[in-house]
Write a protein that holds these residues in place. Structure first.
Motif, PDB file in Angstrom:
ATOM      1  N   LYS A  61      -3.368  25.510  82.128  1.00 49.36           N
ATOM      2  CA  LYS A  61      -4.780  25.712  82.488  1.00 49.36           C
ATOM      3  C   LYS A  61      -5.698  25.141  81.419  1.00 49.36           C
ATOM      4  O   LYS A  61      -6.720  24.535  81.724  1.00 49.36           O
ATOM      5  N   LEU A  62      -5.346  25.339  80.143  1.00 46.09           N
ATOM      6  CA  LEU A  62      -6.163  24.801  79.061  1.00 46.09           C
ATOM      7  C   LEU A  62      -6.174  23.277  79.098  1.00 46.09           C
ATOM      8  O   LEU A  62      -7.233  22.656  78.969  1.00 46.09           O
ATOM      9  N   ILE A  63      -5.018  22.668  79.324  1.00 46.60           N
ATOM     10  CA  ILE A  63      -4.938  21.202  79.397  1.00 46.60           C
ATOM     11  C   ILE A  63      -5.712  20.692  80.614  1.00 46.60           C
ATOM     12  O   ILE A  63      -6.451  19.701  80.516  1.00 46.60           O
ATOM     13  N   GLN A  64      -5.588  21.371  81.760  1.00 46.13           N
ATOM     14  CA  GLN A  64      -6.346  20.971  82.963  1.00 46.13           C
ATOM     15  C   GLN A  64      -7.843  21.034  82.694  1.00 46.13           C
ATOM     16  O   GLN A  64      -8.580  20.095  83.010  1.00 46.13           O
ATOM     17  N   THR A  65      -8.294  22.140  82.116  1.00 45.39           N
ATOM     18  CA  THR A  65      -9.715  22.307  81.820  1.00 45.39           C
ATOM     19  C   THR A  65     -10.165  21.255  80.817  1.00 45.39           C
ATOM     20  O   THR A  65     -11.240  20.659  80.962  1.00 45.39           O
ATOM     21  N   GLY A  66      -9.336  21.014  79.801  1.00 39.60           N
ATOM     22  CA  GLY A  66      -9.666  20.000  78.803  1.00 39.60           C
ATOM     23  C   GLY A  66      -9.756  18.613  79.398  1.00 39.60           C
ATOM     24  O   GLY A  66     -10.669  17.846  79.077  1.00 39.60           O
ATOM     25  N   CYS A  67      -8.822  18.256  80.274  1.00 40.07           N
ATOM     26  CA  CYS A  67      -8.856  16.935  80.924  1.00 40.07           C
ATOM     27  C   CYS A  67     -10.108  16.786  81.783  1.00 40.07           C
ATOM     28  O   CYS A  67     -10.758  15.744  81.759  1.00 40.07           O
ATOM     29  N   ARG A  68     -10.431  17.842  82.531  1.00 39.35           N
ATOM     30  CA  ARG A  68     -11.642  17.794  83.357  1.00 39.35           C
ATOM     31  C   ARG A  68     -12.870  17.569  82.480  1.00 39.35           C
ATOM     32  O   ARG A  68     -13.727  16.730  82.767  1.00 39.35           O
ATOM     33  N   HIS A  69     -12.940  18.300  81.369  1.00 35.17           N
ATOM     34  CA  HIS A  69     -14.068  18.171  80.453  1.00 35.17           C
ATOM     35  C   HIS A  69     -14.085  16.779  79.804  1.00 35.17           C
ATOM     36  O   HIS A  69     -15.146  16.175  79.648  1.00 35.17           O
ATOM     37  N   ALA A  70     -12.908  16.263  79.434  1.00 37.08           N
ATOM     38  CA  ALA A  70     -12.817  14.933  78.820  1.00 37.08           C
ATOM     39  C   ALA A  70     -13.300  13.855  79.782  1.00 37.08           C
ATOM     40  O   ALA A  70     -13.960  12.901  79.368  1.00 37.08           O
ATOM     41  N   ILE A  71     -12.993  14.009  81.059  1.00 31.39           N
ATOM     42  CA  ILE A  71     -13.430  13.028  82.057  1.00 31.39           C
ATOM     43  C   ILE A  71     -14.928  13.148  82.294  1.00 31.39           C
ATOM     44  O   ILE A  71     -15.645  12.148  82.323  1.00 31.39           O
ATOM     45  N   GLU A  72     -15.427  14.382  82.435  1.00 27.60           N
ATOM     46  CA  GLU A  72     -16.855  14.584  82.700  1.00 27.60           C
ATOM     47  C   GLU A  72     -17.732  14.102  81.554  1.00 27.60           C
ATOM     48  O   GLU A  72     -18.825  13.596  81.777  1.00 27.60           O
ATOM     49  N   THR A  73     -17.259  14.271  80.325  1.00 27.44           N
ATOM     50  CA  THR A  73     -18.046  13.855  79.156  1.00 27.44           C
ATOM     51  C   THR A  73     -17.764  12.409  78.750  1.00 27.44           C
ATOM     52  O   THR A  73     -18.340  11.920  77.782  1.00 27.44           O
ATOM     53  N   LYS A  74     -16.860  11.761  79.471  1.00 31.01           N
ATOM     54  CA  LYS A  74     -16.459  10.385  79.204  1.00 31.01           C
ATOM     55  C   LYS A  74     -15.752  10.220  77.857  1.00 31.01           C
ATOM     56  O   LYS A  74     -15.631   9.109  77.350  1.00 31.01           O
ATOM     57  N   ALA A  75     -15.268  11.317  77.276  1.00 35.10           N
ATOM     58  CA  ALA A  75     -14.485  11.236  76.043  1.00 35.10           C
ATOM     59  C   ALA A  75     -13.123  10.640  76.363  1.00 35.10           C
ATOM     60  O   ALA A  75     -12.566   9.880  75.575  1.00 35.10           O
ATOM     61  N   GLU A  76     -12.557  11.032  77.536  1.00 35.19           N
ATOM     62  CA  GLU A  76     -11.280  10.503  78.020  1.00 35.19           C
ATOM     63  C   GLU A  76     -10.139  10.688  77.021  1.00 35.19           C
ATOM     64  O   GLU A  76      -9.224   9.881  76.964  1.00 35.19           O
ATOM     65  N   GLN A  77     -10.223  11.753  76.208  1.00 37.49           N
ATOM     66  CA  GLN A  77      -9.170  12.054  75.254  1.00 37.49           C
ATOM     67  C   GLN A  77      -9.256  13.539  74.908  1.00 37.49           C
ATOM     68  O   GLN A  77     -10.352  14.102  74.848  1.00 37.49           O
ATOM     69  N   LEU A  78      -8.099  14.171  74.704  1.00 33.87           N
ATOM     70  CA  LEU A  78      -8.077  15.572  74.302  1.00 33.87           C
ATOM     71  C   LEU A  78      -8.031  15.659  72.779  1.00 33.87           C
ATOM     72  O   LEU A  78      -7.178  15.053  72.149  1.00 33.87           O
ATOM     73  N   THR A  79      -8.974  16.399  72.226  1.00 33.60           N
ATOM     74  CA  THR A  79      -9.016  16.657  70.791  1.00 33.60           C
ATOM     75  C   THR A  79      -9.228  18.149  70.598  1.00 33.60           C
ATOM     76  O   THR A  79      -9.618  18.859  71.536  1.00 33.60           O
ATOM     77  N   ILE A  80      -9.003  18.616  69.393  1.00 33.10           N
ATOM     78  CA  ILE A  80      -9.234  20.033  69.112  1.00 33.10           C
ATOM     79  C   ILE A  80     -10.703  20.365  69.323  1.00 33.10           C
ATOM     80  O   ILE A  80     -11.037  21.396  69.905  1.00 33.10           O
ATOM     81  N   ASP A  81     -11.604  19.491  68.883  1.00 33.83           N
ATOM     82  CA  ASP A  81     -13.040  19.746  69.063  1.00 33.83           C
ATOM     83  C   ASP A  81     -13.387  19.886  70.541  1.00 33.83           C
ATOM     84  O   ASP A  81     -14.173  20.757  70.920  1.00 33.83           O
ATOM     85  N   LEU A  82     -12.831  19.033  71.379  1.00 35.27           N
ATOM     86  CA  LEU A  82     -13.102  19.117  72.813  1.00 35.27           C
ATOM     87  C   LEU A  82     -12.513  20.401  73.397  1.00 35.27           C
ATOM     88  O   LEU A  82     -13.186  21.104  74.153  1.00 35.27           O
ATOM     89  N   LEU A  83     -11.288  20.745  73.024  1.00 33.57           N
ATOM     90  CA  LEU A  83     -10.639  21.946  73.564  1.00 33.57           C
ATOM     91  C   LEU A  83     -11.325  23.219  73.084  1.00 33.57           C
ATOM     92  O   LEU A  83     -11.256  24.248  73.757  1.00 33.57           O
ATOM     93  N   GLN A  84     -11.998  23.165  71.936  1.00 32.92           N
ATOM     94  CA  GLN A  84     -12.748  24.331  71.457  1.00 32.92           C
ATOM     95  C   GLN A  84     -13.837  24.736  72.456  1.00 32.92           C
ATOM     96  O   GLN A  84     -14.236  25.885  72.512  1.00 32.92           O
ATOM     97  N   ARG A  85     -14.322  23.778  73.214  1.00 32.92           N
ATOM     98  CA  ARG A  85     -15.390  24.048  74.190  1.00 32.92           C
ATOM     99  C   ARG A  85     -14.847  24.485  75.539  1.00 32.92           C
ATOM    100  O   ARG A  85     -15.610  24.736  76.460  1.00 32.92           O
ATOM    101  N   CYS A  86     -13.533  24.583  75.664  1.00 34.43           N
ATOM    102  CA  CYS A  86     -12.904  24.963  76.923  1.00 34.43           C
ATOM    103  C   CYS A  86     -12.380  26.390  76.835  1.00 34.43           C
ATOM    104  O   CYS A  86     -11.831  26.786  75.810  1.00 34.43           O
ATOM    105  N   THR A  87     -12.537  27.122  77.913  1.00 34.50           N
ATOM    106  CA  THR A  87     -12.021  28.487  77.940  1.00 34.50           C
ATOM    107  C   THR A  87     -11.073  28.653  79.114  1.00 34.50           C
ATOM    108  O   THR A  87     -11.154  27.928  80.105  1.00 34.50           O
ATOM    109  N   VAL A  88     -10.185  29.612  78.969  1.00 29.29           N
ATOM    110  CA  VAL A  88      -9.305  30.016  80.056  1.00 29.29           C
ATOM    111  C   VAL A  88      -9.551  31.507  80.229  1.00 29.29           C
ATOM    112  O   VAL A  88      -9.527  32.264  79.267  1.00 29.29           O
ATOM    113  N   SER A  89      -9.837  31.912  81.460  1.00 29.17           N
ATOM    114  CA  SER A  89     -10.138  33.323  81.716  1.00 29.17           C
ATOM    115  C   SER A  89      -9.187  33.850  82.795  1.00 29.17           C
ATOM    116  O   SER A  89      -8.504  33.083  83.461  1.00 29.17           O
ATOM    117  N   PRO A  90      -9.148  35.164  82.944  1.00 30.63           N
ATOM    118  CA  PRO A  90      -8.288  35.733  83.994  1.00 30.63           C
ATOM    119  C   PRO A  90      -8.586  35.182  85.390  1.00 30.63           C
ATOM    120  O   PRO A  90      -7.688  35.097  86.220  1.00 30.63           O
TER     121      PRO A  90
END
Length: 137
Positions: A61-90
């Motif tokens: 779920k974290l990787i999926q959310t991170g990939c979605r965020h990376a695509i939306e922000t045009k970063a197109e790469q997973l980094t710790i800084d990018l994943l810090q902005r991603c959350t996984v909730s119940p």
């Protein structure tokens, strides 16, 4: 039914198994700026373990959310800084019943290291006309 316990991160063998799993995930990602080691190099394996406690479902779920965020922000790469902005909730795990214990404990997002802000450089600020010279006197 497959019982998939969380990965461990205490022994070299456990760390190697976790890294091998991340390498497998890394091979499936399709981001424009992805690179070998995107999930397996540097501090990323340990960071991902802390974020997920080694639970495969949370990791996915974290990787999926991170990939979605990376695509939306045009970063197109997973980094710790990018994943810090991603959350996984119940709510991201609707198929698991929280009351029965199926839903794993979701770790808090670790606080990012705050950089000390430097003050603004005011060397070139124009203070305006000198007092007493107003009006051409």
């Amino acid at each position: 039914m497959i019982d998939l316990d969380p990965f461990g991160y205490d022994t070299p063998e456990q760390i190697a198994a976790w890294t091998a799993h991340l390498r497998g995930l890394e091979g499936c990602l399709r981001l424009l700026n992805d690179a070998d080691g995107m999930l397996t190099a540097g501090d990323m394996p340990e960071y991902l373990f802390r974020r997920t406690n080694g639970v495969v479902g949370l990791l996915e779920k974290l990787i999926q959310t991170g990939c979605r965020h990376a695509i939306e922000t045009k970063a197109e790469q997973l980094t710790i800084d990018l994943l810090q902005r991603c959350t996984v909730s119940p709510t991201d795990l609707p198929d698991l019943d929280a009351e029965s214990g199926e839903q794993p404990r979701i770790p808090e997002v670790p606080a990012s290291k705050k950089r000390k802000r430097r003050g603004r450089n005011s060397v070139f600020d124009d203070p305006g006309p000198a007092a007493g010279i107003a009006g051409g006197a």
